[in-house]
Design an enzyme around this catalytic site. Structure first.
Site, mmCIF file in Angstrom:
data_model
loop_
_atom_site.group_PDB
_atom_site.id
_atom_site.type_symbol
_atom_site.label_atom_id
_atom_site.label_comp_id
_atom_site.label_asym_id
_atom_site.label_seq_id
_atom_site.Cartn_x
_atom_site.Cartn_y
_atom_site.Cartn_z
ATOM 1 N N ALA A 156 0.882 -1.166 0.000
ATOM 2 C CA ALA A 156 0.000 0.000 0.000
ATOM 3 C C ALA A 156 0.917 1.212 0.000
ATOM 4 O O ALA A 156 1.615 1.447 0.966
ATOM 5 C CB ALA A 156 -0.881 -0.006 1.254
ATOM 6 N N CYS A 157 0.937 1.947 -1.080
ATOM 7 C CA CYS A 157 2.070 2.812 -1.347
ATOM 8 C C CYS A 157 1.670 4.203 -1.811
ATOM 9 O O CYS A 157 0.496 4.554 -1.845
ATOM 10 C CB CYS A 157 2.955 2.172 -2.425
ATOM 11 S SG CYS A 157 2.961 0.382 -2.413
ATOM 12 N N GLY A 158 2.696 4.973 -2.188
ATOM 13 C CA GLY A 158 2.476 6.269 -2.807
ATOM 14 C C GLY A 158 2.858 6.199 -4.278
ATOM 15 O O GLY A 158 3.888 5.648 -4.634
ATOM 16 N N GLN A 210 6.711 4.939 -4.365
ATOM 17 C CA GLN A 210 7.371 4.623 -3.087
ATOM 18 C C GLN A 210 6.573 3.513 -2.441
ATOM 19 O O GLN A 210 5.366 3.638 -2.235
ATOM 20 C CB GLN A 210 7.409 5.868 -2.193
ATOM 21 C CG GLN A 210 7.827 5.614 -0.758
ATOM 22 C CD GLN A 210 9.325 5.494 -0.556
ATOM 23 O OE1 GLN A 210 10.047 5.166 -1.493
ATOM 24 N NE2 GLN A 210 9.794 5.777 0.634
ATOM 25 N N ASN A 217 -1.061 1.500 -6.091
ATOM 26 C CA ASN A 217 -1.293 1.743 -4.673
ATOM 27 C C ASN A 217 -2.544 0.973 -4.294
ATOM 28 O O ASN A 217 -3.636 1.278 -4.779
ATOM 29 C CB ASN A 217 -1.499 3.240 -4.405
ATOM 30 C CG ASN A 217 -1.945 3.501 -2.973
ATOM 31 O OD1 ASN A 217 -1.732 2.673 -2.086
ATOM 32 N ND2 ASN A 217 -2.590 4.631 -2.752
#
Length: 796
Positions: A18-20, A235, A257
């Site tokens: 779970a990201c940017g 990221q 994401n």
């Protein structure tokens, strides 16, 4: 550099994140170094969305995807006396090579061999300039040797698209065969070979890096002559998983994401298509690409592989994304009919990759983003007066004066943003979908080829199985299938009265099935997974629009054929069939006279053969399934109606999973539908597990007989039709509720998704019949399951 093997409670199949994610692009396609700098700035401002371990210098990974920097590579070529072809006529393979020198040399030779075999020319290897200052100890220990292979296009390839397909084939063959080296030649270092990108349009710079380390590590990204019209950055924040160089984003086409909760089933369905998939564009090269989706990858890597296949097979980027992540269409009465027809048509081609997802994607010519049908991940964008579009997981990733912003908005559920650099414009969601929906007469194709079960007439002269009025015989059958007084009193009767799944205790203190002294149904050995990063779960009541129980029964068309308009399909509004529904399916060949043939397989075995007879019975069932499919039967019904004092029912879940995986291994699964006729299933969990292991529809005939017995015996003020209707409605609501806890919106995605862990079953037994399911606590094997079935049968 690769993931650790499965050990203890860790399983590499559970890699999620779970990201940017964000991108910046010049709409007119003007390349500049400033675009890359702005992309890195977005990445830095998304730093809080990435993870950091106990060592503050070790993160979960970050990266940047850009267009091929032609000026940079031309400078390198000139300094090395290499004649670089014009842009589009050469490709760049970004390679993570093994650290071990011998394995590295072998990997290079291995890659070069496939370049030559596919008729392309390797111009040279470029050492990617890096700076390791500030990297953590673990990062340095796992850091690969990073080089770029420059490949010239064979003049006989007609265009750049053909070259792109050839580069995909080179990469897939290299990596897929490299995985076999440890077992074949003992060259374990070869497993570390990885190719983040191999394209004539884009190149990926990524690694086990923190956001601020991406451009300091990759000196190319700081070089002023490195130019691109787009920069896609990411990221990573992995969830309870191991970070690695290869799992950093972006991948070859996308950055993500969220979480693809159906990835296990999606992967198996893709593998099942091998026997039925052909492509005019790829031709014989398609066979060289298997496995399309290798095991042991993250969910994002898997959907990237699927997107790559669709694009290589001739779908446009937007078309492919709409197939993988369709917006909610089934309950959307206000949707344009042509768009609705587009989605309904493609529903038979490909099951949705479901889960909370904000995906940014690009092929170097277009760049865009889309949200899943629930819109559970944020994605905001704005357009500036200097023709830039900036999209990211949140607002404020780039400081832009308000007066320079000409438009700003957020992606909405199921919607898409697309920028076409060749056309130099933004294509909005409505135009994308209108154009694609009008490309073919999808509505006409559906009218000619699609049949809805509820709309079919009742078959003539085809009476269903006779229902007994003998209470003693009904009781014997109930006992043979493990019915209890609790089932009747606390589940079936309330469900029939209230049309709602009864609410039970918040927890359970019953022992796990393998420790129980009483024979337990096989369903109880399976516990559904929960969605790791779907928080909160979907509200299946308030978000009814995005939920769907529609199921497609029957064969699946060639995914890459582009001519599925002639493929017949059978659609059911929900997967639990009444006895009348099942008789329609049995007689469908006479009802519609179009391409359907049904075959019923008996799933019982002789009681005299004892527990040892179950294995042979399963082999017989699987063998008959194969024969039936090869004979042209495209709907199989697994039936245990032959249960009697002499015949024991094979657990319906075991028969279903065994046939499902047997047909997958034989490449026949997509040529047939799988319907289960069983007296065993009656609870929501039973139906969910059957669905998870491939049942496209289920007829719980004994549950209906039991409901009628309860109704008449207790004098309930319900007729038989209403009792069944309430039961079906309640079970449907229960299935939706279970799906929503896993972050899954559609039954088609749930079917075959295998989102269960086995508890207390032998790993050998699970791997054979429930292939791919995790089992961390050993226990009952096939013999034990057979003994439990026999114990229930003796009690009857």
């Amino acid at each position: 550099m690769s993931l650790p093997p499965a050990q203890g409670l860790y399983d590499p199949r559970n890699e999620h994140d779970a990201c940017g994610v964000g991108f910046v692009v010049n709409i007119k396609g003007r390349k500049s170094h400033d675009i890359i700098r702005r992309g890195i700035e977005i990445l830095l401002n998304l730093d809080h969305r990435g993870a950091v371990g106990a060592d503050p210098l070790v993160g979960d990974g970050a990266g940047c995807l850009i267009q091929i920097p032609d000026a940079l590579l031309r400078d390198w070529a000139a300094r090395n006396s290499i004649l670089l072809p014009p842009p589009g006529r050469y490709g760049v393979a970004m390679c993570f090579l093994p650290r071990n020198p011998k394995a590295r040399d072998l990997a290079i030779q291995h890659f070069e061999r496939y370049v030559a075999v596919e008729g392309q020319t390797l111009l040279g290897w470029r050492d990617v300039p890096i700076d390791t200052t500030g990297l953590g100890e673990r990062v340095l220990e796992t850091m690969p040797t990073i080089r770029q292979a420059i490949i010239a296009r064979n003049p006989r390839l007609k265009d750049q698209d053909a070259f792109e397909r050839k580069l995909v084939v080179i990469r897939k063959q290299t990596l897929n065969s490299a995985r076999e080296f440890p077992s074949k030649e003992g060259r374990k270092g070869m497993r570390d070979l990885y190719i983040p990108s191999c394209s004539s349009r884009t190149v990926v710079y990524k690694g086990l890096l923190l956001a601020h380390q991406v451009d300091s590590f990759y000196q190319d990204l700081r070089n002023p002559i490195t130019e691109s019209a787009l920069a896609l950055v990411h990221q990573r924040f992995s969830t309870n998983t191991f970070p690695s160089w290869r799992l950093a984003h972006p991948y070859r086409y996308l950055a993500h994401n969220g979480e693809i909760n159906t990835v296990r089933g999606n992967t198996y369905w893709m593998a099942a298509r091998r026997g039925s998939m052909e492509s005019e564009l790829l031709g014989a090269d398609l066979d060289k690409m298997w496995p399309i989706i290798p095991h042991g990858q993250s969910d994002t890597a898997c959907i990237d592989n699927a997107l790559e296949l669709l694009v290589a097979g001739g779908y446009s980027l937007a078309h492919a994304m709409m197939m993988l992540i369709p917006e909610a269409w089934h309950g959307h009465t206000l949707m344009d009919p042509q768009r609705r027809a587009f989605y309904e048509y493609h529903a038979a081609l490909l099951e949705p990759w479901d889960g909370p997802a904000a995906i940014a994607f690009t092929d170097g010519r277009q760049i865009g983003a889309t949200l899943d049908r629930n819109g559970l991940r944020p994605a905001r964008y704005f357009v500036t007066d200097d023709d830039h579009v900036i999209m990211a997981s949140e607002a404020g990733v780039l400081p832009v004066p308000e007066e320079r912003i000409v438009h700003k908005w957020r992606l909405q559920p199921g919607k898409m943003l697309l920028i076409d650099l060749e056309q130099g414009r933004i294509i909005d969601d409505a135009e994308i979908k209108r154009t694609l929906a009008e490309e073919h007469p999808y509505d006409d194709w559906l009218k000619a080829t699609q049949f809805k079960l509820e709309a079919l007439p009742e078959p003539e002269d085809a009476p269903g199985p006779a229902r007994t009025n003998d209470p003693a015989l009904l009781l014997h059958r109930q006992q043979a299938f493990g019915y209890t007084q609790e089932d009747l009193q606390f589940f079936l009767e309330p469900l029939m009265k209230d049309a709602d799944d009864p609410v039970g205790s918040m927890g359970t203190d019953t022992p796990i099935s393998v420790l129980s002294k009483k024979p337990k149904l096989l369903y109880t050995y399976f516990k559904q997974n929960f969605a790791q990063v779907t928080n909160p779960p979907i509200d299946s009541i308030r978000e009814e629009l995005v939920m769907s129980l529609v199921s497609m029964i029957g064969p699946r068309p060639n995914l890459l054929g582009h001519q599925a308009g002639t493929h017949y399909r059978l659609e059911v509004a929900q997967p639990i069939l009444t006895n009348a529904d099942l008789e329609k399916i049995r007689a469908i060949e006479t009802l519609v006279s179009a391409g359907f043939r049904t075959y019923t397989i008996d799933t019982t075995w002789p009681v005299l053969s004892g527990a040892k007879g179950l294995e042979g019975a399963l082999e017989r069932v699987c063998g008959r399934a194969t024969e039936a499919v090869l004979d042209g039967n495209n709907i199989l019904i697994l039936s245990d109606r032959a249960v009697s004092s002499e015949r024991v029912p094979i657990p319906a879940l075991l028969a279903t999973a065994a046939v499902h995986h047997h047909l997958i291994r034989q490449g026949l699964r997509t040529r047939t539908g799988l319907v289960v006729e069983t007296g065993e299933a009656r609870e929501v969990h039973h139906f969910c597990v059957l669905a998870g292991y491939g049942a496209e529809a289920i007829n719980p005939y004994l549950a209906f007989e039991t409901l009628e017995d309860i109704r008449s015996r207790n004098g309930l003020k319900l007729d038989e039709y209403t009792a069944q209707k309430n039961y079906l409605k309640g079970v449907g609501k229960g299935i939706l509720k279970v799906m929503s806890k896993m972050g899954i919106s559609t039954y088609q995605s749930y079917c075959g998704a295998q989102i269960f862990d086995a508890v207390g079953l032998s790993s050998v037994f699970v791997e054979k019949y429930f292939t791919g399911t995790a089992t961390t606590i050993e226990g009952a094997d096939l013999t034990a399951i057979a003994e439990e079935a026999l114990a229930r049968h003796r009690a009857a």
